[in-house]
Enzyme design. Structure first.
Site, short mmCIF file in Angstrom:
data_model
loop_
_atom_site.label_atom_id
_atom_site.label_comp_id
_atom_site.label_asym_id
_atom_site.label_seq_id
_atom_site.Cartn_x
_atom_site.Cartn_y
_atom_site.Cartn_z
N GLY A 520 56.64 43.96 37.96
CA GLY A 520 55.79 43.62 36.83
C GLY A 520 55.15 44.86 36.28
N GLY A 522 51.33 46.44 35.34
CA GLY A 522 49.88 46.33 35.38
C GLY A 522 49.24 47.05 34.22
N GLY A 523 47.93 47.18 34.29
CA GLY A 523 47.20 47.79 33.19
C GLY A 523 47.51 49.25 32.99
N ASP A 638 37.47 43.49 37.59
CA ASP A 638 38.71 43.00 36.98
C ASP A 638 39.33 41.91 37.87
OD1 ASP A 638 40.61 42.83 35.00
OD2 ASP A 638 41.87 44.42 35.80
#
Length: 829
Positions: A520, A522-523, A638
């Protein structure tokens, strides 16, 4: 006259009310009896005695509880003999004893005083003590403080002598107050200290008493002075009395059914009850976790290591994480050696261990007459049986023989323990190595800085104008320090804590970062699955190549998570700073993130009610560690469903600490001009004003809780008519008494409806608009576990307006605020 007749019903009601109020007393006399639903109050109305039922059961018990909304039970009479109906009676019997009767008038409990008198009365005191008195002379012939259940109140005494033992005993479970497996008290045959026993076997200990504090509790500073007082006599009796200095709060201790001693504070002003301390905060607090001559450090992985000069008794068991067998010496001590073999001059010595919880005293020699640590050491060296010593102010010289067990490494306020080792284990070259290491580090830093300035000079002359994307001098210095620290083989302890992986190792593990291994994004970059040569699976978080975006977050995460160790936090295995790459290496979570199950119609059935409860409580325990129990007080900032990772057994682990902030010891709130996080999980005071605190994480936790219960995303529309967010939709259903409609159909069962509604209630308390009204995380878990029985009504949550309006307002906020609002990508790792 006619007007008087019209007023007669009102006068009658007032008379009945007055009569009932007048009967509300703190005394039970010989002819009085308290029936179910009736109570008596202490004179200050702090404590109440009456009947109650624990959670999830209809059994009735007579108990004393605190007369505030929390209604915490602090003493139970018939704990092993519940009443099966609502016809129970509490009274003084004809022989003068207090008794609990059921509907058939069978005696289920008695004070059982052999020298009772017929002319007696009972009184509930303002201390919470129920006393039985002889009315003829006022003598107390029985008191509840002599037979406590699971709670230690102020002015209560715990201790033991040759003839009596006053210990706390836990409930069997939150639904069953009968005597459980755990007890808490003092062993009169040892040095004065508190123990928790599990079926008679030590499970936790406080460390010895030095006259002011227990030295095995590093957080017990001078502010605790006079909280405990030790009383002894010449016959071997030891008693501790607990007192409190603040009249505005009720502070007491509870031994819960899991064997954890909990410190609770109840506030008279608002009725709130908070947990402020736990005896078992990590695996290292469990007695003898690492066995004989093993040292436990919760910040290390693994947490157990052998003392220097010792090695594991069973290497295979130790490697499997079973450390109870402990360690044994590598070399014989002087007394055990054959001196004829040329060992006469190779005398034993002592290794100093700093900030240590001293070992258990099962093999204590005695307190010796030594006035200094040097005198204490000489006495130990001249005694072949002495294996360790310490000198502590208020206690003096202490020496041990035999095995050393239950040693824990503290970060502050511990003792200096000197352990006896063979001559061959003494390190006489340590100072020279330290000087050499310092010289190498300084030289390496100088070369790194020179290389950095040369690179800056070439970049400037190549016409690169993108100054906003260049590393600052401070950031380059931080990276250089980090790389130096991780590469410095001369400091093996730090290398073990956070290994440095090479770029080639990670490229091979991920098949050169092949797209098929991508988990995936992430930020701050993609995350890849990898497999090392030893077969270990890892997750590699990679910042964009040759980009300086996220360097602060990268440094923040390395420095933060490398110091954290908790079963509900994802474990950082190492990092890579090479070829302009910045990568973090984590333990691999085979089940990815929580959103992969929660929002997938094919997988959500796996998350039944018990599993969702387990996940919620696990996230809460992780937050308690971050906020209160870790060495650093940390605000995550977060917390969201995609940052909760699941291992093979679906255990939750909080991840992504790039945005986390460290708080100072006395700091409760901070401000920032750079608001970062994920829309939908950010508390209003943070999103709009840049203020963040523990309550910001509590808000995010509340959103998570509602998402887990509903199986719906907070940022989606959940009401066709009003286009509401999840929070707004929950608030609407709650006020319409239809909150059960929110529950995910995959888990709904009428048998758990009340428990699910309680979780929804707590979720709404967490997302209240006012940060002051939100409970702290420890209180949230107590509410979820029904340790706090009555919950306050939630006030208006944040973001309850229509979704479209909220997003519009948020866009306007970004356009005109001085805050730089950045949003992370809501995607699974």
């Amino acid at each position: 006259m006619r007007g008087f007749i019209n007023l007669f019903p009102l006068i009658f009601l007032l008379a009945v009310f007055c009569l009932e109020d007048c009967l509300a007393t703190d005394i039970i006399r010989i002819n009085d009896q308290i029936k179910d639903q009736e109570t008596i109050l202490s004179s200050s109305q702090i404590f109440k005695l009456g009947f109650f039922s624990p959670v999830n059961t209809s059994n009735r018990y007579v108990g004393i509880f605190i007369n505030i909304p929390a209604q915490n039970v602090i003493w139970v009479a018939n704990r092993d003999n519940p009443i099966k109906d609502s016809d129970g009676i509490f009274k003084i019997s004809e022989d003068g004893n207090l008794v609990v009767l059921n509907g058939q008038k069978d005696i289920l409990w008695s004070s059982n005083v052999s020298n009772s008198v017929r002319n007696s009365s009972a009184q509930l005191l303002d201390t919470g003590n129920l006393v039985l008195k002889d009315n003829s002379n006022g003598r107390v012939i029985w008191e509840s403080f002599q037979i406590p259940t699971d709670s230690l109140l102020w002015n209560m005494t715990l201790g033991a002598s040759r003839t009596e033992k006053i210990h706390l005993t836990s409930w069997r479970s939150p639904s069953d107050p009968s005597i459980g497996n755990f007890s808490f008290g003092v062993d009169p045959l040892r040095i004065p200290e508190f123990f928790i026993w599990n079926r008679g076997v030590p499970y936790w200990r406080s460390g010895p008493w030095n006259g002011n504090v227990f030295i095995g509790l590093p957080a017990m500073n001078s502010g605790y002075k006079d909280r405990f007082e030790l009383r002894t006599d010449g016959n071997g009796s030891i008693y501790f009395t607990h007192s409190i200095l603040n009249d505005s709060v009720l502070l007491y201790f509870v031994l819960n059914s899991s064997g954890v001693l909990v410190e609770r504070v109840s506030y008279y002003s608002d009725g709130n009850s908070n947990i402020t301390w736990l005896s078992i905060q990590s695996g290292c607090d469990v007695y003898g976790k690492c066995g004989p001559f093993g040292r436990c450090n919760p910040l290390n992985s693994p947490i157990c290591t052998c003392l220097k000069g010792f090695e594991p008794r069973d290497t295979q068991e130790w490697g499997r994480g079973n450390w109870t067998g402990g360690c044994s010496r590598k070399a014989f001590l002087q007394c055990d050696r054959n001196n004829s073999a040329g060992q006469e001059n190779k005398l034993d010595g002592f290794l100093k261990l700093e900030n240590i919880k001293v070992p258990d005293f099962s093999h204590l020699v005695e307190f010796l007459a030594a006035n200094t640590v040097e005198e204490c050491g000489n006495l130990c060296l001249n005694n072949c049986s002495c294996t360790a010593y310490t000198y502590y102010t208020g206690i003096g010289c202490m020496q041990w023989t035999g095995s050393l067990i239950d040693i824990q490494q503290f970060t502050f306020n511990g003792a200096d323990l000197y352990v006896r080792v063979a001559y061959s284990e003494l390190d006489f070259k340590r100072n020279m190595k330290a000087v050499t290491a310092s010289t190498v580090i300084v030289g390496f830093l100088f070369l790194v800085l020179c290389a950095y300035f040369l690179r800056k000079w070439f970049t400037r002359h190549r016409g690169n104008k993108q100054k906003d994307q260049e590393l600052s001098l401070f950031e380059a210095w931080e990276v250089a320090k980090m790389e130096t620290t991780l590469r410095d083989n001369l400091d093996q302890s730090k290398l073990d804590d956070l290994p440095l992986y090479s770029y080639e190792t990670l490229a091979n593990a991920t098949e050169n970062f092949h797209s098929k291994n991508k988990l995936g994004t992430g930020g701050f970059g993609p995350v890849f699955k990898g497999k090392l040569l030893n077969g270990q699976k890892i997750a590699v978080k990679r910042l964009s190549n040759c980009s300086h975006q996220g360097i602060k977050e990268f440094m923040n995460e390395v420095m933060l998570i490398s110091k954290l160790q908790h079963r509900n936090l994802v474990r950082l295995l190492g990092c890579c700073v090479e070829r302009d790459e910045k990568m973090l290496i984590y333990e691999y979570m085979s089940n990815k993130s929580l959103d992969a199950y929660l929002f997938d119609s094919r997988k959500r059935d796996i998350l039944d009610w018990n599993r969702r409860k387990f996940i919620i409580e696990g996230i809460g325990r992780g937050l308690i560690y971050l906020h209160r129990d870790s060495r650093l007080k940390i605000i995550h900032r977060d917390l969201k469903v995609s940052n909760i990772l699941l291992d093979e057994e679906l255990n939750p682990k909080i991840s992504d600490f790039g945005l986390a902030r460290i708080f100072g010891g006395n700091q409760d709130q901070a401000n920032t001009t750079r608001v970062v996080g994920t829309y939908g999980y950010m508390a209003p005071e943070y999103a709009m004003g840049g203020k963040f605190s523990e309550k910001s994480d509590v808000y995010s936790f509340g959103v998570l809780l509602l998402e887990i219960l509903s199986g719906k995303k907070n940022t989606s529309s959940h009401d066709n008519e009003n286009d509401l967010s999840l929070i707004g939709y929950v608030w609407k259903l709650w006020n319409q008494n239809e909150a059960v409609k929110l529950v995910d159909p995959a888990l709904f069962d009428p048998q758990i409806e009340m428990e699910v509604l309680r979780y929804l209630h707590v979720g709404l308390l967490c997302v209240q608009e006012s940060a002051k009204l939100r409970p702290i995380v420890s209180t949230v878990l107590s509410m979820l576990n029904s340790e706090i029985a009555e919950l306050p009504r939630p006030k208006l949550p944040a973001y309850t307006a229509r979704l479209g309006n909220t997003e519009s307002e948020y866009s306007q906020l970004r356009g005109f605020s001085i805050n730089d609002v950045s949003l992370t990508i809501v995607q699974g790792r």
